[in-house]
Design a protein around this motif. Structure first.
Motif, PDB file in Angstrom:
ATOM      1  N   GLU A  46      16.763  -5.924  63.232  1.00  0.00           N
ATOM      2  CA  GLU A  46      18.164  -5.541  63.446  1.00  0.00           C
ATOM      3  C   GLU A  46      18.378  -4.056  63.140  1.00  0.00           C
ATOM      4  O   GLU A  46      18.985  -3.331  63.935  1.00  0.00           O
ATOM      5  CB  GLU A  46      19.082  -6.394  62.575  1.00  0.00           C
ATOM      6  CG  GLU A  46      19.111  -7.850  62.975  1.00  0.00           C
ATOM      7  CD  GLU A  46      19.754  -8.756  61.942  1.00  0.00           C
ATOM      8  OE1 GLU A  46      20.018  -9.920  62.290  1.00  0.00           O
ATOM      9  OE2 GLU A  46      19.991  -8.328  60.782  1.00  0.00           O
ATOM     10  N   GLN A 145      32.028  -1.766  60.799  1.00  0.00           N
ATOM     11  CA  GLN A 145      32.278  -2.641  61.943  1.00  0.00           C
ATOM     12  C   GLN A 145      31.384  -2.275  63.126  1.00  0.00           C
ATOM     13  O   GLN A 145      30.902  -3.163  63.835  1.00  0.00           O
ATOM     14  CB  GLN A 145      33.765  -2.585  62.354  1.00  0.00           C
ATOM     15  CG  GLN A 145      34.722  -3.156  61.342  1.00  0.00           C
ATOM     16  CD  GLN A 145      35.003  -2.203  60.167  1.00  0.00           C
ATOM     17  OE1 GLN A 145      34.738  -1.006  60.225  1.00  0.00           O
ATOM     18  NE2 GLN A 145      35.522  -2.759  59.082  1.00  0.00           N
ATOM     19  N   ALA A 148      27.940  -3.590  62.296  1.00  0.00           N
ATOM     20  CA  ALA A 148      27.925  -5.049  62.449  1.00  0.00           C
ATOM     21  C   ALA A 148      27.928  -5.433  63.923  1.00  0.00           C
ATOM     22  O   ALA A 148      27.245  -6.389  64.330  1.00  0.00           O
ATOM     23  CB  ALA A 148      29.115  -5.675  61.735  1.00  0.00           C
ATOM     24  N   TYR A 149      28.668  -4.686  64.744  1.00  0.00           N
ATOM     25  CA  TYR A 149      28.704  -4.956  66.187  1.00  0.00           C
ATOM     26  C   TYR A 149      27.322  -4.747  66.814  1.00  0.00           C
ATOM     27  O   TYR A 149      26.870  -5.565  67.623  1.00  0.00           O
ATOM     28  CB  TYR A 149      29.752  -4.072  66.881  1.00  0.00           C
ATOM     29  CG  TYR A 149      29.745  -4.231  68.379  1.00  0.00           C
ATOM     30  CD1 TYR A 149      30.328  -5.344  68.974  1.00  0.00           C
ATOM     31  CD2 TYR A 149      29.125  -3.287  69.195  1.00  0.00           C
ATOM     32  CE1 TYR A 149      30.297  -5.508  70.359  1.00  0.00           C
ATOM     33  CE2 TYR A 149      29.095  -3.441  70.572  1.00  0.00           C
ATOM     34  CZ  TYR A 149      29.682  -4.556  71.153  1.00  0.00           C
ATOM     35  OH  TYR A 149      29.648  -4.717  72.511  1.00  0.00           O
ATOM     36  N   ILE A 151      24.428  -4.949  65.350  1.00  0.00           N
ATOM     37  CA  ILE A 151      23.544  -6.021  64.885  1.00  0.00           C
ATOM     38  C   ILE A 151      23.843  -7.323  65.620  1.00  0.00           C
ATOM     39  O   ILE A 151      22.934  -8.012  66.074  1.00  0.00           O
ATOM     40  CB  ILE A 151      23.636  -6.184  63.356  1.00  0.00           C
ATOM     41  CG1 ILE A 151      22.970  -4.974  62.672  1.00  0.00           C
ATOM     42  CG2 ILE A 151      22.990  -7.491  62.890  1.00  0.00           C
ATOM     43  CD1 ILE A 151      23.189  -4.890  61.184  1.00  0.00           C
ATOM     44  N   SER A 152      25.127  -7.642  65.788  1.00  0.00           N
ATOM     45  CA  SER A 152      25.466  -8.887  66.492  1.00  0.00           C
ATOM     46  C   SER A 152      25.091  -8.799  67.970  1.00  0.00           C
ATOM     47  O   SER A 152      24.653  -9.787  68.568  1.00  0.00           O
ATOM     48  CB  SER A 152      26.947  -9.241  66.319  1.00  0.00           C
ATOM     49  OG  SER A 152      27.770  -8.318  66.983  1.00  0.00           O
ATOM     50  N   THR A 153      25.212  -7.627  68.560  1.00  0.00           N
ATOM     51  CA  THR A 153      24.801  -7.430  69.953  1.00  0.00           C
ATOM     52  C   THR A 153      23.300  -7.652  70.095  1.00  0.00           C
ATOM     53  O   THR A 153      22.842  -8.337  71.019  1.00  0.00           O
ATOM     54  CB  THR A 153      25.166  -6.015  70.442  1.00  0.00           C
ATOM     55  OG1 THR A 153      26.580  -5.854  70.355  1.00  0.00           O
ATOM     56  CG2 THR A 153      24.694  -5.770  71.863  1.00  0.00           C
ATOM     57  N   ASN A 155      21.348  -9.442  68.194  1.00  0.00           N
ATOM     58  CA  ASN A 155      21.063 -10.875  68.043  1.00  0.00           C
ATOM     59  C   ASN A 155      21.505 -11.669  69.267  1.00  0.00           C
ATOM     60  O   ASN A 155      20.830 -12.619  69.666  1.00  0.00           O
ATOM     61  CB  ASN A 155      21.700 -11.419  66.770  1.00  0.00           C
ATOM     62  CG  ASN A 155      20.961 -10.932  65.537  1.00  0.00           C
ATOM     63  OD1 ASN A 155      19.742 -10.867  65.516  1.00  0.00           O
ATOM     64  ND2 ASN A 155      21.704 -10.564  64.516  1.00  0.00           N
ATOM     65  N   ALA A 156      22.615 -11.273  69.869  1.00  0.00           N
ATOM     66  CA  ALA A 156      23.101 -11.964  71.065  1.00  0.00           C
ATOM     67  C   ALA A 156      22.152 -11.772  72.249  1.00  0.00           C
ATOM     68  O   ALA A 156      22.057 -12.647  73.114  1.00  0.00           O
ATOM     69  CB  ALA A 156      24.503 -11.470  71.427  1.00  0.00           C
TER      70      ALA A 156
END
Length: 182
Positions: A46, A145, A148-149, A151-153, A155-156
């Motif tokens: 990540e 934020q 975090a975005y 990292i979430s992207t 993972n997605a």
């Protein structure tokens, strides 16, 4: 057409193990690099993505973590300047001493991202990360934020190799080495 199918099957039979071994090697390399940096494989992947988006070479994370570790040791040894730098971020010397590398990284990056005054943020970052602070300036200028975005992207996208895949890949690597030695 049966000749084509036979040739295609033969090519597939040859390429599948080569590709599997390539993926296995990649997983092994991630595992080794994550361990060297003091990260879980998941977090390492990540953060490598976040750093890449910020223009930092993935291979530089190990050196940056070495500098962060040196800063942590300075805190543990009672360096007043280093303790003061962390305290400006709201991180006590006791907390710095109690965190593993991944936790210290996450806590330090998040705290630096929360410093609104760019001059102060850069001065604290330079105190903690020394010359490596300039490499991380884009990351420090992000918000929590935004990080975090990213990292979430990542993972997605499904790009993360799971801990289980990495473990099995390491087993495959060991088996191949044993076969070659036999």
């Amino acid at each position: 057409t049966s000749a084509f199918i036979s040739i295609s099957s033969a090519i597939f039979a040859v390429l599948l193990p080569i590709n599997a071994f390539g993926v296995s090697k990649m997983a092994h390399d991630i595992d080794v690099a994550a361990q060297r940096a003091g990260f879980s494989a998941q977090s390492f992947q990540e953060w490598t993505y976040v750093l890449d988006r910020a223009g930092v070479e993935a291979g530089e994370l190990g050196e940056i973590m070495k500098t962060l570790t040196e800063s942590q040791v300075e805190v543990i040894n009672g360096s007043k300047d280093m303790i003061a730098a962390y305290e400006q971020l709201g991180i006590s010397a006791a907390e710095v001493a109690s965190l593993n590398q991944e936790q210290l990284w996450n806590r330090t990056i998040a705290a630096l991202q929360n410093v609104e005054n760019a001059t102060l943020r850069n001065a604290i970052a330079h105190q903690i990360f020394a010359e490596d602070a300039s490499k991380l300036a884009t990351v420090f200028n992000m918000t929590n934020q935004q990080t975090a975005y990213l990292i979430s992207t990542y993972n997605a996208l499904g790009a993360t190799m799971s801990a289980d895949l990495i473990k099995k890949s390491n087993m495959l690597q060991a088996s191949v080495i044993n076969l070659r030695a036999a």
